[in-house]
Motif scaffolding. Sequence first.
Motif, PDB file in Angstrom:
ATOM      1  N   SER A  29      25.999   4.914  59.359  1.00  0.00           N
ATOM      2  CA  SER A  29      26.198   3.597  58.720  1.00  0.00           C
ATOM      3  C   SER A  29      25.915   3.660  57.230  1.00  0.00           C
ATOM      4  CB  SER A  29      25.275   2.546  59.339  1.00  0.00           C
ATOM      5  OG  SER A  29      25.495   2.451  60.702  1.00  0.00           O
ATOM      6  N   ILE A  30      24.828   4.349  56.852  1.00  0.00           N
ATOM      7  CA  ILE A  30      24.476   4.462  55.423  1.00  0.00           C
ATOM      8  C   ILE A  30      25.578   5.226  54.686  1.00  0.00           C
ATOM      9  CG2 ILE A  30      22.797   5.362  53.755  1.00  0.00           C
ATOM     10  CD1 ILE A  30      20.650   5.105  55.990  1.00  0.00           C
ATOM     11  N   VAL A  31      26.039   6.323  55.283  1.00  0.00           N
ATOM     12  CA  VAL A  31      27.105   7.118  54.652  1.00  0.00           C
ATOM     13  C   VAL A  31      28.382   6.275  54.524  1.00  0.00           C
ATOM     14  CG1 VAL A  31      28.572   9.166  54.915  1.00  0.00           C
ATOM     15  CG2 VAL A  31      26.132   9.335  55.368  1.00  0.00           C
ATOM     16  N   GLN A  32      28.638   5.432  55.504  1.00  0.00           N
ATOM     17  CA  GLN A  32      29.799   4.541  55.417  1.00  0.00           C
ATOM     18  C   GLN A  32      29.678   3.585  54.236  1.00  0.00           C
ATOM     19  OE1 GLN A  32      30.108   2.775  59.371  1.00  0.00           O
ATOM     20  NE2 GLN A  32      32.059   3.807  59.677  1.00  0.00           N
ATOM     21  N   GLU A  84      33.926  12.882  58.278  1.00  0.00           N
ATOM     22  CA  GLU A  84      35.128  12.592  59.079  1.00  0.00           C
ATOM     23  C   GLU A  84      35.227  11.104  59.419  1.00  0.00           C
ATOM     24  OE1 GLU A  84      35.518  16.989  61.125  1.00  0.00           O
ATOM     25  OE2 GLU A  84      34.827  15.310  62.351  1.00  0.00           O
ATOM     26  N   LEU A  85      34.082  10.499  59.682  1.00  0.00           N
ATOM     27  CA  LEU A  85      34.046   9.062  60.012  1.00  0.00           C
ATOM     28  C   LEU A  85      34.550   8.233  58.828  1.00  0.00           C
ATOM     29  CD1 LEU A  85      32.928   7.222  62.357  1.00  0.00           C
ATOM     30  CD2 LEU A  85      30.888   6.956  60.964  1.00  0.00           C
ATOM     31  N   GLN A  86      34.132   8.608  57.624  1.00  0.00           N
ATOM     32  CA  GLN A  86      34.574   7.885  56.420  1.00  0.00           C
ATOM     33  C   GLN A  86      36.060   8.083  56.179  1.00  0.00           C
ATOM     34  OE1 GLN A  86      31.900   8.119  52.780  1.00  0.00           O
ATOM     35  NE2 GLN A  86      31.230   9.821  54.035  1.00  0.00           N
ATOM     36  N   HIS A  90      38.975   5.228  56.013  1.00  0.00           N
ATOM     37  CA  HIS A  90      39.851   4.946  54.879  1.00  0.00           C
ATOM     38  C   HIS A  90      41.317   5.190  55.210  1.00  0.00           C
ATOM     39  CE1 HIS A  90      36.044   5.490  52.373  1.00  0.00           C
ATOM     40  NE2 HIS A  90      36.281   4.225  52.581  1.00  0.00           N
ATOM     41  N   ARG A  91      41.567   6.147  56.106  1.00  0.00           N
ATOM     42  CA  ARG A  91      42.930   6.390  56.553  1.00  0.00           C
ATOM     43  C   ARG A  91      43.465   5.145  57.257  1.00  0.00           C
ATOM     44  NH1 ARG A  91      42.315  10.561  59.949  1.00  0.00           N
ATOM     45  NH2 ARG A  91      41.495  11.789  58.236  1.00  0.00           N
ATOM     46  N   LYS A  92      42.595   4.560  58.101  1.00  0.00           N
ATOM     47  CA  LYS A  92      42.993   3.340  58.819  1.00  0.00           C
ATOM     48  C   LYS A  92      43.219   2.189  57.840  1.00  0.00           C
ATOM     49  CE  LYS A  92      41.009   4.398  63.287  1.00  0.00           C
ATOM     50  NZ  LYS A  92      39.687   4.545  63.870  1.00  0.00           N
ATOM     51  N   ALA A  93      42.349   2.122  56.808  1.00  0.00           N
ATOM     52  CA  ALA A  93      42.465   1.056  55.808  1.00  0.00           C
ATOM     53  C   ALA A  93      43.807   1.161  55.092  1.00  0.00           C
ATOM     54  CB  ALA A  93      41.320   1.156  54.809  1.00  0.00           C
ATOM     55  N   LEU A  94      44.257   2.385  54.852  1.00  0.00           N
ATOM     56  CA  LEU A  94      45.528   2.589  54.159  1.00  0.00           C
ATOM     57  C   LEU A  94      46.713   2.171  55.023  1.00  0.00           C
ATOM     58  CD1 LEU A  94      44.974   6.054  52.431  1.00  0.00           C
ATOM     59  CD2 LEU A  94      45.193   3.841  51.303  1.00  0.00           C
ATOM     60  N   LEU A  95      46.522   2.244  56.325  1.00  0.00           N
ATOM     61  CA  LEU A  95      47.611   1.924  57.245  1.00  0.00           C
ATOM     62  C   LEU A  95      47.782   0.426  57.467  1.00  0.00           C
ATOM     63  CD1 LEU A  95      47.081   4.695  59.954  1.00  0.00           C
ATOM     64  CD2 LEU A  95      48.922   4.581  58.280  1.00  0.00           C
ATOM     65  N   VAL A  96      46.763  -0.339  57.069  1.00  0.00           N
ATOM     66  CA  VAL A  96      46.814  -1.795  57.315  1.00  0.00           C
ATOM     67  C   VAL A  96      47.760  -2.473  56.305  1.00  0.00           C
ATOM     68  CG1 VAL A  96      45.472  -3.928  57.336  1.00  0.00           C
ATOM     69  CG2 VAL A  96      44.519  -1.860  58.351  1.00  0.00           C
TER      70      VAL A  96
END
Lengths: 96, 96
Positions: A29-32, A84-86, A90-96
């Motif tokens: 969560s912190i890394v996110q 990888e989680l981050q 961000h990959r998902k964010a780009l797809l929205v």
Amino acid sequence: MANNDIEMLRKELDDVNLQLLDLINKRASIVQEIGHIKYKQGVNVFDPVREKEMLEQLVAHNKGPFDNATVKHIFKEVFKACVELQEDHHRKALLV
Amino acid sequence: MANNDIEMLRKELDDVNLQLLDLINKRASIVQEIGHIKYKQGVNVFDPVREKEMLEQLVAHNKGPFDNATVKHIFKEVFKACVELQEDHHRKALLV
């Protein structure tokens, strides 16, 4: 007697497992959060210098029984999973 | 402002790293104790059924952000390191 001891130690182990689970998720969560700020700044999320510093700090504090190589190996796996989680986020964010 | 936030989050991360370090070493110590008892009983140290149960328990308690596959992957690395530590310990004992 020895089997009772094993049972007791296993309960202790289950407890440590759950504490570890909470901590690795807290770390993620912190890394996110850090990744989110960096992403807005347009800065690369992966920072090998910072990763090296963290590993050095961990080795400096390591009292065992794990040796330094094992500590580094386990933490590298945790770091990689956080990156990888981050990236996934961000990959998902780009797809929205 | 955002850089201050990153600094604060990094301090939090360093703190979580050290807590994780203490916990994985605590886990290793408990596994060593269990291994010691099992060794005296002549029982095999590695117990795949128990390992599977622990992974199921962890997945059942996982609230994320890590997904279950990642939690399993990280813990399998920790389990493997613990088993190797015990094997190494007993190999050395046999050489004395």
